[in-house]
Design a protein around this motif. Structure first.
Motif: not given
Length: 37
Positions: A7-19
């Motif tokens: 499946x595709x997962x949305x990964x949150x990189x850090x607190x900037x909200x970048x996914x």
């Protein structure tokens, strides 16, 4: 019998909200984390 799902997962990189979206494999034992790393 082994079953798995890709499946595709949305990964949150850090607190900037970048996914980012990455494919992940889920088995009967849970997420195949080594593949995600």
């Amino acid at each position: 019998m082994l079953n798995s799902v890709c499946i595709e997962a949305n990964i949150k990189v850090d607190n900037t909200g970048t996914k980012i979206s990455l494919p992940v494999i889920v088995t009967q034992d849970g997420l195949l984390k080594s593949y995600l790393d």
